[in-house]
Design an enzyme around this catalytic site. Structure first.
Site, mmCIF file in Angstrom:
data_model
loop_
_atom_site.group_PDB
_atom_site.id
_atom_site.type_symbol
_atom_site.label_atom_id
_atom_site.label_comp_id
_atom_site.label_asym_id
_atom_site.label_seq_id
_atom_site.Cartn_x
_atom_site.Cartn_y
_atom_site.Cartn_z
ATOM 1 N N ARG A 1 -16.789 -49.447 9.809
ATOM 2 C CA ARG A 1 -16.471 -50.539 8.886
ATOM 3 C C ARG A 1 -15.684 -50.041 7.673
ATOM 4 O O ARG A 1 -14.920 -50.790 7.061
ATOM 5 C CB ARG A 1 -17.751 -51.241 8.427
ATOM 6 C CG ARG A 1 -17.476 -52.411 7.512
ATOM 7 C CD ARG A 1 -18.656 -53.347 7.379
ATOM 8 N NE ARG A 1 -18.343 -54.390 6.408
ATOM 9 C CZ ARG A 1 -19.086 -55.464 6.206
ATOM 10 N NH1 ARG A 1 -20.190 -55.631 6.901
ATOM 11 N NH2 ARG A 1 -18.745 -56.373 5.321
ATOM 12 N N HIS B 1 -9.738 -50.086 -6.154
ATOM 13 C CA HIS B 1 -10.885 -50.280 -7.049
ATOM 14 C C HIS B 1 -10.689 -49.532 -8.354
ATOM 15 O O HIS B 1 -11.077 -50.013 -9.425
ATOM 16 C CB HIS B 1 -12.181 -49.817 -6.378
ATOM 17 C CG HIS B 1 -12.675 -50.748 -5.319
ATOM 18 N ND1 HIS B 1 -13.570 -50.371 -4.340
ATOM 19 C CD2 HIS B 1 -12.403 -52.058 -5.085
ATOM 20 C CE1 HIS B 1 -13.814 -51.402 -3.543
ATOM 21 N NE2 HIS B 1 -13.122 -52.433 -3.972
ATOM 22 N N HIS C 1 -8.426 -49.537 -0.746
ATOM 23 C CA HIS C 1 -9.431 -49.988 -1.717
ATOM 24 C C HIS C 1 -9.921 -48.881 -2.639
ATOM 25 O O HIS C 1 -10.395 -49.165 -3.734
ATOM 26 C CB HIS C 1 -10.622 -50.614 -0.992
ATOM 27 C CG HIS C 1 -10.339 -52.002 -0.498
ATOM 28 N ND1 HIS C 1 -9.352 -52.281 0.414
ATOM 29 C CD2 HIS C 1 -10.905 -53.203 -0.814
ATOM 30 C CE1 HIS C 1 -9.334 -53.582 0.658
ATOM 31 N NE2 HIS C 1 -10.256 -54.165 -0.073
ATOM 32 N N HIS D 1 -7.584 -58.427 -7.339
ATOM 33 C CA HIS D 1 -8.037 -57.536 -6.277
ATOM 34 C C HIS D 1 -6.940 -57.273 -5.248
ATOM 35 O O HIS D 1 -6.662 -56.124 -4.889
ATOM 36 C CB HIS D 1 -9.279 -58.140 -5.609
ATOM 37 C CG HIS D 1 -9.807 -57.332 -4.462
ATOM 38 N ND1 HIS D 1 -10.382 -56.093 -4.626
ATOM 39 C CD2 HIS D 1 -9.822 -57.577 -3.119
ATOM 40 C CE1 HIS D 1 -10.737 -55.608 -3.441
ATOM 41 N NE2 HIS D 1 -10.417 -56.493 -2.512
ATOM 42 N N ARG E 1 -35.895 -65.418 -2.028
ATOM 43 C CA ARG E 1 -35.681 -64.339 -1.046
ATOM 44 C C ARG E 1 -34.846 -64.783 0.160
ATOM 45 O O ARG E 1 -34.914 -64.167 1.222
ATOM 46 C CB ARG E 1 -37.000 -63.729 -0.578
ATOM 47 C CG ARG E 1 -37.841 -63.164 -1.710
ATOM 48 C CD ARG E 1 -38.943 -62.255 -1.213
ATOM 49 N NE ARG E 1 -39.800 -61.857 -2.326
ATOM 50 C CZ ARG E 1 -40.895 -62.502 -2.693
ATOM 51 N NH1 ARG E 1 -41.306 -63.556 -2.026
ATOM 52 N NH2 ARG E 1 -41.599 -62.089 -3.727
ATOM 53 N N LYS F 1 -11.192 -58.312 11.556
ATOM 54 C CA LYS F 1 -12.305 -57.911 10.703
ATOM 55 C C LYS F 1 -13.641 -58.096 11.427
ATOM 56 O O LYS F 1 -14.522 -57.234 11.342
ATOM 57 C CB LYS F 1 -12.292 -58.695 9.381
ATOM 58 C CG LYS F 1 -13.412 -58.234 8.465
ATOM 59 C CD LYS F 1 -13.246 -58.589 7.012
ATOM 60 C CE LYS F 1 -14.408 -57.965 6.230
ATOM 61 N NZ LYS F 1 -14.484 -58.424 4.846
ATOM 62 N N GLU G 1 -4.434 -58.308 2.130
ATOM 63 C CA GLU G 1 -5.470 -58.000 3.131
ATOM 64 C C GLU G 1 -4.939 -58.214 4.548
ATOM 65 O O GLU G 1 -5.302 -57.492 5.481
ATOM 66 C CB GLU G 1 -6.726 -58.846 2.896
ATOM 67 C CG GLU G 1 -7.416 -58.615 1.553
ATOM 68 C CD GLU G 1 -8.207 -57.302 1.472
ATOM 69 O OE1 GLU G 1 -8.441 -56.643 2.511
ATOM 70 O OE2 GLU G 1 -8.586 -56.929 0.341
ATOM 71 N N ASN H 1 -11.650 -50.534 4.160
ATOM 72 C CA ASN H 1 -11.386 -50.201 2.761
ATOM 73 C C ASN H 1 -10.057 -49.486 2.568
ATOM 74 O O ASN H 1 -9.815 -48.920 1.499
ATOM 75 C CB ASN H 1 -12.537 -49.371 2.204
ATOM 76 C CG ASN H 1 -13.770 -50.235 2.024
ATOM 77 O OD1 ASN H 1 -13.723 -51.239 1.337
ATOM 78 N ND2 ASN H 1 -14.849 -49.867 2.678
ATOM 79 N N GLU I 1 -22.049 -51.091 7.287
ATOM 80 C CA GLU I 1 -21.097 -50.107 6.808
ATOM 81 C C GLU I 1 -21.619 -48.675 6.867
ATOM 82 O O GLU I 1 -21.577 -47.938 5.877
ATOM 83 C CB GLU I 1 -20.673 -50.444 5.368
ATOM 84 C CG GLU I 1 -19.352 -49.803 5.003
ATOM 85 C CD GLU I 1 -18.715 -50.461 3.767
ATOM 86 O OE1 GLU I 1 -19.382 -51.193 3.048
ATOM 87 O OE2 GLU I 1 -17.526 -50.217 3.572
ATOM 88 N N LYS J 1 -20.747 -59.478 3.015
ATOM 89 C CA LYS J 1 -20.910 -58.757 1.757
ATOM 90 C C LYS J 1 -20.956 -59.758 0.609
ATOM 91 O O LYS J 1 -20.062 -60.586 0.470
ATOM 92 C CB LYS J 1 -19.739 -57.800 1.528
ATOM 93 C CG LYS J 1 -19.821 -56.538 2.344
ATOM 94 C CD LYS J 1 -18.780 -55.554 1.841
ATOM 95 C CE LYS J 1 -18.773 -54.282 2.639
ATOM 96 N NZ LYS J 1 -17.741 -53.351 2.146
#
Lengths: 364, 364
Positions: B243, B254, B250, B267, B123, B229, B187, B247, B239, B145
Site C-alpha cells: 500500500r 508532506h 507524498h 495537498h 466507538r 487504488k 493523484e 505514497n 498499510e 484512511k
C-alpha cells in the site's frame, strides 16, 4: 503463589492476560513485544511514582531501545480530549513512529486513554495494558473498549482496540485505596450475578479475605472474572448483542456518574448501586425473588459499596438514561436478571422504573 | 452517460463505489443504508450551500427518519480536534445513537474528519462518503484512511475505517475551482505512474478534455483510479507493505505541506511537485531514464501543477521527512519508480536526496 495465563479468543486479535504477583518485574513477559522497539509508558501522577520506574527497568531489560513516559492527571474528570492530546504530544515530541509500543500503566482511565491514543496514533500502534486497579484488572483489561468522555456523555468517543498483551500484577493492589478496591469488587459481583452463581457464592463467602487483599484469592477472582468477561466478549466483540449483559447495573450507574458530575461517584460505586436498583426493578417485574434481590444487595453492602441512589430526581435519571449510548433510538434498554446468574436485555415499563427509583430514594 | 459501480474488496468490510452524473439525487442508492434511520450530514461551509439540500431531500426520500447537518469551516487548516469536536457536539445535541448514519459530503478534509468522527462516535457508527472534489473521488474514497492533523504532523491521529458505500456524483465537479481540479489530477497521474502506463498515456493524451471537465472522461478516470487504488488497498488494508506505493510523491509532498504551513500549498499541488522531485531522484539513481522523468514532469505541468519545490532549505525538508509517519524508526522510506508504471519503497542515499532537492531549487 498461583500464576494464571488466559487467552482472550478474538481470532487474529487474540491476546494473553498474565495474572500473578510481581509480574511488573518479569522482563521475559515483555520481551516478545518490545525488544528492539521504542516504548512509551502512559501512566498517571498517582501510579507513575509508584511503579513506572520498575516497569521501565523491565522494558529496558526486555530489550526496548528507549523508554519514554507520559503522565496524566489522575481521575475520571481528566478523561477528555485535552489530556489525551498530552499523549499524542509526547509521542510526537519523542519522534515515536508506527512501531512504538504504548504501555498503559494504571487504572481504567489510563487504560481507556492509552488504548484510544494507541488506536488513533498514526491510525494504530501496538498496545500493552498493565492494569493496577482491581476494577481495570477484572473489567477494562478484557474487551478492547477504549475512549474518552464528552461533556454530554461518558465514553462517547473511542474505539474498539485490542492490546497485544495484558500484564496483571496483583502486587500493585497493595497500594490501592480501599474505596477503589470496593469499586473492583462491584464488577466482580456483577460477573457472578449475570453469569455464574457458584462464583457469586465464592465472592460472597470470601468477602472478608478479598477486603484484606489476600493475594491468592485476588488472583483467583481476577482470573475468573476475566474468563467470564472474555467468554462474553469473544462471542460479541463489537457489542451487537450478548455483550450488552456486561452492562448490568451500568444504565443506572452511568446516570448516577453523569448526574453527579464525573469523579464524584466512582464508576464502581455507581455500578454497585446501579445493580441494586436494577435488582429491585427485576424483583418488581417478577424476575427476581425478594430473597435474591436482598442477597445481591447484601453482597454489595459487604463490599462497602453504596446502595441508595443519589437524589437527582427521577426525571433527570430518565433523561440521562435515554441519552446513554446503550439506548437504542431513544428507547432505554435495561440489563435484567432472570434469576441470579442469568441476564438478558429488555425494555422496561417507564412508570415502573420511575416508581422504583422514587421509592429507593432517587428524589422526585 | 456512463455509470460505473465497483466493489472495494475487503472481506466483511467490502463496499461499493457508485460513479456517475446526478447520483446525489438518486434516493434509491441511499435507501438500503438510511431507511428508518437518523442521518447526520457532515459537510463544510463551501459545499453545504451547494449540495446539502439536494442530499437531504434524497436521504428523506430514501426513508431517513430525520436528517441533521453539521457544517465545518472549509480548509486543511481546520482539520483538527476543535473542529472534529463540532461533529461530536452535533451528534450528541441531536441525540444520535449507534444506528445513526454519518454522511460526509465534501472533499478530502470532510471525508477524513467525517470518517474519523464516525469511527470514534460511540466507538463506531455507519458511514457513507459523498466526495465532491476530484481529489477525494479518486483518492480518499478508497482505502478507509480517516483522521485529523496534529500541530506536529499531518494525519497523525486517525483510524482505518471503511464506509458502507461511496456515492461519487461527477456533476459536483462543475462547481470545483480550477486549482482543486488540478489537485485531483495529481493523484490520477500518480496512479498511472506507479501502476499503469496505458492509463498514464490516456491521461496525458486527454488532459485538455479533463481540464474542460468532460463528464464522460472524468467518470472514466475516476473509475480507473479507484480500481487501481482498490487493487492495492485490498492487498494491504492497513498499510503493512505494498500500500505504501500509493505514497509516491507524498514523502516530499508532506514535507512541502507541513513546511509551508497547512493550507498554503494544497495537498495535490504538493504531491504533484513531490512526484517531480521523486522522479528526478529516481533519474539520478538510474531507475528512470531522462525521457521518463521529463515526461512525468510535463504531464504534471500540463495538469497546471507546480514542479519547483518551495524554498524551505534542504535541512528542513530532511527533518520534516524524518518526522513523517511513513518513516520507519527514523530512516526515511521513499517510494521510487523502476521505470514508469512500476513502484517500490526503498531508502535512498541522504546526500543524493539533499543534492537533488538543492539543485531543484529547494534552498540550501
Amino acid at each position: 503463589m498461583s500464576r494464571y495465563t488466559l487467552e482472550v479468543d478474538l481470532g487474529d486479535r487474540s491476546y494473553p492476560i498474565h495474572i500473578g504477583e510481581g509480574l511488573l518485574s518479569q522482563a521475559d513477559l515483555f520481551k516478545p513485544h518490545v525488544a528492539g522497539k521504542v516504548a512509551m509508558i502512559c501512566t498517571n501522577t498517582t501510579v507513575g511514582p509508584l511503579y513506572a520506574d520498575r516497569l521501565k527497568t523491565s522494558l529496558l531489560d526486555a530489550g526496548a531501545k528507549s523508554v519514554f513516559t507520559v503522565s496524566l492527571p489522575d481521575g475520571e474528570e481528566y478523561k477528555d480530549w485535552p489530556n489525551l492530546q498530552l499523549v499524542f504530544d509526547a509521542l510526537l515530541q519523542n519522534h515515536c513512529d508506527r512501531k512504538t509500543v504504548l504501555v498503559a500503566l494504571g487504572g481504567g482511565v489510563v487504560g481507556d486513554m492509552g488504548g484510544f491514543a494507541a488506536s488513533a496514533f498514526m491510525r494504530g500502534i501496538p498496545f500493552i495494558q498493565v492494569p493496577t486497579t482491581l476494577l481495570s484488572q477484572v473489567d477494562s483489561s478484557v474487551g478492547g473498549k477504549t475512549g474518552i468522555n464528552h461533556p454530554l456523555g461518558k465514553n462517547m468517543i473511542g474505539a474498539f482496540y485490542q492490546p497485544e498483551m495484558v500484564v496483571t500484577d496483583i502486587s500493585t493492589l497493595n497500594t490501592l485505596p480501599d474505596r477503589e478496591l470496593s469499586c473492583g469488587l462491584a464488577e466482580i459481583i456483577k460477573h457472578g450475578a449475570i453469569a455464574d452463581t457458584a462464583y457469586l457464592d465464592l465472592v460472597e463467602q470470601n468477602m472478608p479475605a478479598l477486603l484484606r487483599r489476600d493475594p491468592e484469592l485476588l488472583a483467583l477472582v481476577v482470573k475468573r472474572s476475566c474468563e467470564i468477561k472474555a467468554d462474553v466478549v469473544s462471542k460479541d466483540e463489537r457489542e451487537g448483542g450478548i455483550r450488552a449483559i456486561l452492562n448490568f447495573g451500568h444504565t443506572f450507574g452511568h446516570a448516577i456518574e453523569a448526574g453527579m458530575g464525573y469523579g464524584q461517584w466512582y464508576h464502581g460505586e455507581a455500578v454497585g448501586c446501579g445493580m441494586v436498583v436494577a435488582a429491585e426493578l427485576c424483583r418488581r417485574m417478577g424476575r427476581l425473588s425478594a430473597e435474591e434481590a436482598a442477597r445481591l444487595k447484601k453482597v454489595v453492602v459487604d463490599a462497602r459499596l453504596p446502595v441508595i441512589p443519589p437524589v437527582l430526581g427521577v426525571d433527570k435519571y430518565m433523561a440521562l438514561m435515554a441519552h446513554d449510548k446503550k439506548a437504542d433510538s431513544g428507547s432505554i434498554k435495561y440489563v435484567l436478571l432472570n434469576g441470579l446468574g442469568r441476564a438478558s436485555t429488555s425494555p422496561a415499563d417507564e412508570a415502573l422504573v420511575r416508581q422504583t427509583l422514587l421509592e429507593m430514594g432517587a428524589g422526585d
